[in-house]
Design an enzyme around this catalytic site. Structure first.
Site, PDB file in Angstrom:
ATOM      1  N   LYS A 266       0.841  -1.201   0.000  1.00 13.71           N
ATOM      2  CA  LYS A 266       0.000   0.000   0.000  1.00 13.71           C
ATOM      3  C   LYS A 266       0.876   1.251   0.000  1.00 13.71           C
ATOM      4  O   LYS A 266       2.012   1.197   0.474  1.00 13.71           O
ATOM      5  CB  LYS A 266      -0.861   0.017   1.281  1.00 13.71           C
ATOM      6  CG  LYS A 266      -1.993  -0.981   1.296  1.00 13.71           C
ATOM      7  CD  LYS A 266      -2.818  -0.830   2.562  1.00 13.71           C
ATOM      8  CE  LYS A 266      -3.956  -1.822   2.614  1.00 13.71           C
ATOM      9  NZ  LYS A 266      -4.971  -1.634   1.575  1.00 13.71           N
ATOM     10  N   ARG A 340     -10.170 -11.458   1.758  1.00 10.66           N
ATOM     11  CA  ARG A 340     -10.999 -12.514   1.155  1.00 10.66           C
ATOM     12  C   ARG A 340     -10.272 -13.855   1.173  1.00 10.66           C
ATOM     13  O   ARG A 340     -10.903 -14.909   1.218  1.00 10.66           O
ATOM     14  CB  ARG A 340     -11.446 -12.097  -0.254  1.00 10.66           C
ATOM     15  CG  ARG A 340     -10.337 -11.801  -1.206  1.00 10.66           C
ATOM     16  CD  ARG A 340     -10.783 -10.990  -2.411  1.00 10.66           C
ATOM     17  NE  ARG A 340     -10.975  -9.568  -2.105  1.00 10.66           N
ATOM     18  CZ  ARG A 340     -11.339  -8.650  -2.981  1.00 10.66           C
ATOM     19  NH1 ARG A 340     -11.576  -8.969  -4.240  1.00 10.66           N
ATOM     20  NH2 ARG A 340     -11.488  -7.407  -2.619  1.00 10.66           N
TER      21      ARG A 340
HETATM   22  N1  BES Z   1      -8.067  -3.730   4.215  1.00 12.85           N
HETATM   23  C1  BES Z   1      -8.219  -3.353   2.864  1.00 12.85           C
HETATM   24  C2  BES Z   1      -9.493  -2.578   2.586  1.00 12.85           C
HETATM   25  C3  BES Z   1      -9.564  -1.185   3.161  1.00 12.85           C
HETATM   26  C4  BES Z   1      -9.021  -0.131   2.460  1.00 12.85           C
HETATM   27  C5  BES Z   1     -10.250  -0.952   4.310  1.00 12.85           C
HETATM   28  C6  BES Z   1      -9.137   1.151   2.959  1.00 12.85           C
HETATM   29  C7  BES Z   1     -10.364   0.324   4.793  1.00 12.85           C
HETATM   30  C8  BES Z   1      -9.816   1.379   4.125  1.00 12.85           C
HETATM   31  C9  BES Z   1      -8.241  -4.575   1.957  1.00 12.85           C
HETATM   32  O1  BES Z   1      -7.476  -5.641   2.368  1.00 12.85           O
HETATM   33  C10 BES Z   1      -7.715  -4.119   0.626  1.00 12.85           C
HETATM   34  O2  BES Z   1      -6.599  -3.709   0.585  1.00 12.85           O
HETATM   35  N2  BES Z   1      -8.558  -4.185  -0.399  1.00 12.85           N
HETATM   36  C11 BES Z   1      -8.198  -3.741  -1.679  1.00 12.85           C
HETATM   37  C12 BES Z   1      -8.813  -4.684  -2.674  1.00 12.85           C
HETATM   38  C13 BES Z   1      -8.292  -4.493  -4.079  1.00 12.85           C
HETATM   39  C14 BES Z   1      -6.851  -4.879  -4.152  1.00 12.85           C
HETATM   40  C15 BES Z   1      -9.128  -5.331  -5.005  1.00 12.85           C
HETATM   41  C16 BES Z   1      -8.720  -2.322  -1.885  1.00 12.85           C
HETATM   42  O3  BES Z   1      -9.813  -2.010  -1.409  1.00 12.85           O
HETATM   43  O4  BES Z   1      -8.009  -1.517  -2.464  1.00 12.85           O
HETATM   44 ZN    ZN Z   2      -5.436  -5.479   1.822  1.00 14.92          ZN
END
Ligand code: BES
Ligand code: ZN
Ligand code: ZN
Length: 485
Positions: A266, A340
């Site tokens: 991230k 997931r």
């Molecule tokens: N934990 C994150 C989702 C998240 C992002 C929660 C911002 C709260 C605030 C999750 O594991 C994630 O990173 N999801 C990705 C999915 C994508 C790679 C398809 C996302 O939401 O960017």
């Molecule tokens: Zn994630």
């Protein structure tokens, strides 16, 4: 904070601060003997959140705080929660050691009865008093030690007891959320679960370590924790009622104690917020904290898959293929879609080992749900209309709002893999939150299932007096205790 109730027929006990709730356009009644300067009553309109503090000139209270609820027709449990939170916050500010919140019969009537009123006031007072100063070296204990809720009879008392269990559980969940990632590791989640189970003889806790999970074939979950030196755990809490259970319910929580994204790392801005990626797990533990006191007639299972998601030499790489407990193979195309991956095995475990009548998972699964719904609502998707509607209704009753999002067969097809059965992201069809749910749908077997995406509602919400701002909300605890009944 010690919270007790008293019947409004009894004489008012002496208190540092008396809080009287008032409706708009109606005469404010004070408990017998309490006297305040006339002007302070005349100028009080009773508008929602209006607050007027005055020194008492007679009676059992040192000071009196009037709080407005607005019009009788607009007065509901949410307004009472907020008024109680305003009350305890003000009490703390004026360094009161004791506060009495006095609720007239007209207010109980307006808010849906004495029981609802007692519940809402207890929830609001406890949630409003929540602070997270455990990590401050100069933290001081609160001044406010004793809160007494005054209302009518046994129903008010019963509601307040329920509200106390739920309010305390919400604060417990929030304290888990707000803990930093270095102190709230998967092993700390497991320890917290064991402590929760220790609160009731009817709750048991089984913790599966990585060896046990490998034996069950949880290759998807284990692929996430391989990138971290902290081992993953699968927590399984069980609540059994005293009589034959009316039904068997299952909650599943995402307990990512830190999500750096893995190799698909991230951006560093706001990455600290990813300590909140265990909020689904915190909610499940919070519900069990409340169950110890609420004694519902259903058997309830709580499963929390807990892990870190970090980049390391052993971490998942984009393109890796892993196999989940139900035999489904998965191409990991984005290592940041890890929630997931761990939920896939947790849901497959629920389907095979628990076989519940209904399952609800909670997860901070997608940033996309924040784009779709913002921070004031959670998204719900699933395979059963009634179950999703029941969650929306619980959301309306508790103020933890839930909005339905679609999950169609086409979305399930969008996550079919090129090399493996599935891919953990779709191939650019959009609908990011639905894509997450579509992926999970391949692991629920024949369970009735709903997925709550709480990524918006778990922290960073509007100020509602009892919650708000950068801290965790404990979302899910009030919603799901209502749903369980
Ligand atoms: N934990 C994150 C989702 C998240 C992002 C929660 C911002 C709260 C605030 C999750 O594991 C994630 O990173 N999801 C990705 C999915 C994508 C790679 C398809 C996302 O939401 O960017
Ligand atoms: Zn994630
Ligand atoms: Zn995550």
């Amino acid at each position: 904070m010690n919270l007790t109730t008293k019947d409004s027929k009894a004489a008012l006990t002496s208190t540092d601060l008396l809080v009287v709730l008032g409706l708009e356009n109606s005469r404010l009644s004070l408990p017998t003997g309490v006297k305040v300067p006339a002007l302070s009553t005349q100028s009080f309109k009773g508008e929602f959140r209006e607050a007027r503090l005055t020194d008492a000139i007679g009676g059992a209270a040192q000071r009196v705080l009037k709080i407005g609820l607005g019009k009788a027709a607009d007065t509901d449990m949410e307004r009472l929660r907020r008024a109680a939170a305003i009350a305890v916050k003000k009490a703390e500010k004026v360094r009161a050691r004791s506060v009495v919140i006095w609720c007239a019969a007209a207010i109980e009537k307006a808010a849906g009865g004495a029981e609802a009123c007692g519940q809402a006031l207890a929830e609001g007072a406890l949630m409003g008093a929540y602070v997270c100063d455990a990590y401050k070296s100069d933290a001081k204990p609160p001044y406010l030690k004793k809160t007494t809720l005054v209302g009518s009879g046994a129903r008010f008392k019963k509601g307040a007891a329920r509200g106390t269990a739920i309010g305390e559980a919400n604060c417990f969940a929030r304290s888990l959320q707000d803990a930093p990632g270095n102190l709230m590791r998967p092993r700390d989640m497991a320890m917290s679960a064991r402590k929760v189970a220790g609160r009731s003889a009817r709750i048991t806790c089984k913790v599966l370590d990585e060896k046990a999970m490998a034996k069950l074939g949880m290759g998807s979950l284990l692929s996430v924790s391989r990138g971290s030196s902290e081992p993953a755990y699968l927590i399984h809490l069980t609540y059994k009622p005293t009589k034959k259970p009316s039904k068997k319910l299952c909650l599943v929580g995402k307990g990512l104690t830190f999500d750096a994204g893995g190799i698909s790392i991230k951006p560093s801005a706001k990455m600290d917020e990813m300590k909140y990626d265990m909020s689904g797990g915190a909610a499940v533990l919070g519900v069990f904290h409340a169950l110890a006191k609420l004694s519902p007639t259903a058997e309830v299972h709580g499963i929390v898959a807990t892990s870190e998601n970090l980049p390391d030499g052993k971490a998942n790489k984009p393109g890796d293929i892993v196999t989940a407990m139900n035999g489904t193979t998965i191409e990991v195309l984005n290592t940041d879609a890890e929630g997931r991956l761990i939920l896939a095995d947790a849901l497959a475990y629920a389907a095979k080992k628990v076989k519940p009548d209904a399952t609800v998972d909670l997860a901070t699964l997608t940033g996309a749900v924040v784009v779709a719904l913002g921070h004031e609502l959670s998204g719900v998707m699933g395979n059963d209309e009634k179950l999703q509607d029941a969650l929306v209704e619980s959301g309306q009753r508790t103020g933890e709002l839930v909005w339905r999002l679609p999950l169609l067969d086409c979305h399930k097809t969008h996550v079919k893999g090129n090399f493996a059965d599935l891919r953990n992201i779709n191939s650019g069809q959009g609908a990011g939150s639905t894509a997450g749910a579509a992926f999970l749908s391949h692991f629920v077997g024949d369970m009735k299932w709903a997925h709550l995406d709480i990524a918006g509602a778990a922290w960073g919400v509007d100020d509602r007096d009892y919650q708000g701002g950068a801290k965790g909300t404990g979302v899910g605890v009030r919603l799901l205790t209502d749903w369980i009944g």
